[in-house]
Design an enzyme around this catalytic site. Structure first.
Site, PDB file in Angstrom:
ATOM      1  N   SER A  26       0.804  -1.226   0.000  1.00 19.36           N
ATOM      2  CA  SER A  26       0.000   0.000   0.000  1.00 19.36           C
ATOM      3  C   SER A  26       0.837   1.276   0.000  1.00 19.36           C
ATOM      4  O   SER A  26       0.484   2.237  -0.701  1.00 19.36           O
ATOM      5  CB  SER A  26      -0.967  -0.002   1.184  1.00 19.36           C
ATOM      6  OG  SER A  26      -1.940  -1.016   1.036  1.00 19.36           O
ATOM      7  N   LYS A  75     -10.035  -5.908  10.210  1.00 19.34           N
ATOM      8  CA  LYS A  75     -11.155  -5.311   9.481  1.00 19.34           C
ATOM      9  C   LYS A  75     -12.471  -5.378  10.256  1.00 19.34           C
ATOM     10  O   LYS A  75     -13.305  -4.469  10.141  1.00 19.34           O
ATOM     11  CB  LYS A  75     -11.304  -5.966   8.108  1.00 19.34           C
ATOM     12  CG  LYS A  75     -10.147  -5.653   7.163  1.00 19.34           C
ATOM     13  CD  LYS A  75     -10.374  -6.245   5.786  1.00 19.34           C
ATOM     14  CE  LYS A  75      -9.208  -5.943   4.867  1.00 19.34           C
ATOM     15  NZ  LYS A  75      -9.442  -6.448   3.489  1.00 19.34           N
ATOM     16  N   ALA A 137     -17.449 -17.958   1.437  1.00 19.60           N
ATOM     17  CA  ALA A 137     -18.515 -17.178   2.074  1.00 19.60           C
ATOM     18  C   ALA A 137     -17.993 -16.480   3.322  1.00 19.60           C
ATOM     19  O   ALA A 137     -18.744 -16.205   4.245  1.00 19.60           O
ATOM     20  CB  ALA A 137     -19.697 -18.089   2.424  1.00 19.60           C
ATOM     21  N   GLY A 139     -15.204 -13.266   4.880  1.00 18.95           N
ATOM     22  CA  GLY A 139     -15.179 -11.812   4.807  1.00 18.95           C
ATOM     23  C   GLY A 139     -14.924 -11.268   3.420  1.00 18.95           C
ATOM     24  O   GLY A 139     -15.524 -10.269   3.019  1.00 18.95           O
ATOM     25  N   ASN A 160     -19.586 -22.722  -1.002  1.00 16.64           N
ATOM     26  CA  ASN A 160     -18.686 -22.689   0.143  1.00 16.64           C
ATOM     27  C   ASN A 160     -18.522 -24.096   0.702  1.00 16.64           C
ATOM     28  O   ASN A 160     -19.404 -24.947   0.559  1.00 16.64           O
ATOM     29  CB  ASN A 160     -19.245 -21.755   1.220  1.00 16.64           C
ATOM     30  CG  ASN A 160     -18.261 -21.530   2.351  1.00 16.64           C
ATOM     31  OD1 ASN A 160     -17.158 -21.040   2.120  1.00 16.64           O
ATOM     32  ND2 ASN A 160     -18.646 -21.875   3.559  1.00 16.64           N
ATOM     33  N   ARG A 161     -17.399 -24.327   1.356  1.00 18.53           N
ATOM     34  CA  ARG A 161     -17.160 -25.653   1.944  1.00 18.53           C
ATOM     35  C   ARG A 161     -18.297 -26.048   2.874  1.00 18.53           C
ATOM     36  O   ARG A 161     -18.757 -27.180   2.878  1.00 18.53           O
ATOM     37  CB  ARG A 161     -15.825 -25.654   2.689  1.00 18.53           C
ATOM     38  CG  ARG A 161     -15.299 -27.039   3.008  1.00 18.53           C
ATOM     39  CD  ARG A 161     -13.922 -26.951   3.635  1.00 18.53           C
ATOM     40  NE  ARG A 161     -12.970 -26.305   2.756  1.00 18.53           N
ATOM     41  CZ  ARG A 161     -12.308 -26.920   1.779  1.00 18.53           C
ATOM     42  NH1 ARG A 161     -12.522 -28.211   1.551  1.00 18.53           N
ATOM     43  NH2 ARG A 161     -11.446 -26.263   1.028  1.00 18.53           N
TER      44      ARG A 161
END
Length: 295
Positions: A26, A75, A137, A139, A160-161
């Site tokens: 960044s 986050k 599924a 974040g 998704n798993r």
């Protein structure tokens, strides 16, 4: 005081905050944006203690900082810390961009818009009317959902798993999908084997953690055939194992480096009111990655 010290003293301070954060690209991205736009920006890394994220952010703002990008593992904490959230941050349940406005901490999530801009602008792939398969599924997938829906694809399939997690995530976006006329379907990764060739997709996005572990999600080969864009949110000096598999199946492939640059550009625009050009910055980063690969 040297000229460099003088310029830093008169520049507005921004940071990327995480733990670890030494690897973050960044600072290089935002330095390039600042040079391009002429904005007086000083952008650094800030490693916060795992148990001290909120205190580190508050101290940064108290010392005159202007804004933060937030990376793993903070986050969700950034979401809780923000006094005001944008619609896309609320939808994502996570925040990667913070700033102070009228004494309040504001939070946004620019990951999803970074993804769709990379796909549509850099990769020339229109999402409207297309069928999208989203793997994962967690974040990263949550952050992508609303921006994807707003592009009006005909259908979004989430695999998704754990099937229930995919279904639970989609429940959060039923209203938005209805508003934009998008069909939603979710299930376990094993359910993909039950899809017919008539249910083929146009874009496959790997938002799962599989690439971190060197694993290939169990996606049927016919879903990754010619004409399909296979996109992995991860990036590195070498293509991920998912992208290698997709290429062998005939798909066009892309890693998530462009998403990184585009989400940074959106944060820069939020903070500075100026939208930088991303193509030259992406080209610089791509060249740096290729140099690392040869090295």
């Amino acid at each position: 005081m040297t000229s460099t010290d003088s310029s830093q003293a008169t520049s507005d301070r921004y940071v990327v905050i995480g733990n670890p954060v030494a690897h973050s690209r960044s600072p290089a991205i935002h330095a390039a944006f600042a040079r391009q736009t002429g904005e007086a920006v000083q952008y650094d890394r800030l490693e916060a203690p795992l148990d001290g994220f909120a205190d580190a952010v508050r101290q940064f703002f108290a010392e005159g900082g202007y804004g933060c990008n937030v990376t793993v593992p903070f986050k969700l904490e950034a979401y809780d810390l923000a006094d005001r959230l944008t619609e896309r941050a609320e939808a994502a349940g996570a925040v990667n961009t913070l700033w102070i406005e009228e004494g309040l901490i504001h939070g946004d999530n620019t990951d999803g818009i970074g993804l769709v801009r990379d796909i549509q602008d850099n990769l020339d792939t229109l999402i409207e009317g297309k069928r999208v398969l989203l793997l994962g599924a967690g974040g990263a997938a949550m952050g992508a959902m609303l921006p994807l829906i707003e592009c009006r694809p005909s259908r979004i399939v989430v695999a998704n798993r754990t099937a229930s997690r995919a279904s639970d995530m989609l429940e959060e976006f039923v209203e938005a999908a209805d508003q934009y006329g998008v069909e939603l379907w979710g299930g376990g990764l094993d359910a993909l084997d039950g899809l017919s060739e008539d249910e083929a997709v146009d874009v496959v996005i790997n938002a799962s953690s599989s690439s971190l572990h060197g694993e290939v999600p169990p996606v049927p080969e016919f879903l990754l055939g010619e004409g399909v864009l296979a996109y992995d949110m991860m990036y590195g000096a070498e293509p991920t194992v998912f992208l290698q598999f997709a290429a062998r199946c005939g798909a066009r492939t892309s890693d998530g480096l462009g998403m990184l640059v585009e989400q940074a550009a959106e944060a820069f625009y939020i903070w500075r009111g100026v939208r930088p050009r991303t193509a030259p910055v992406l080209a610089e980063l791509r060249a740096a990655l290729q140099a690392e690969r040869k090295g």
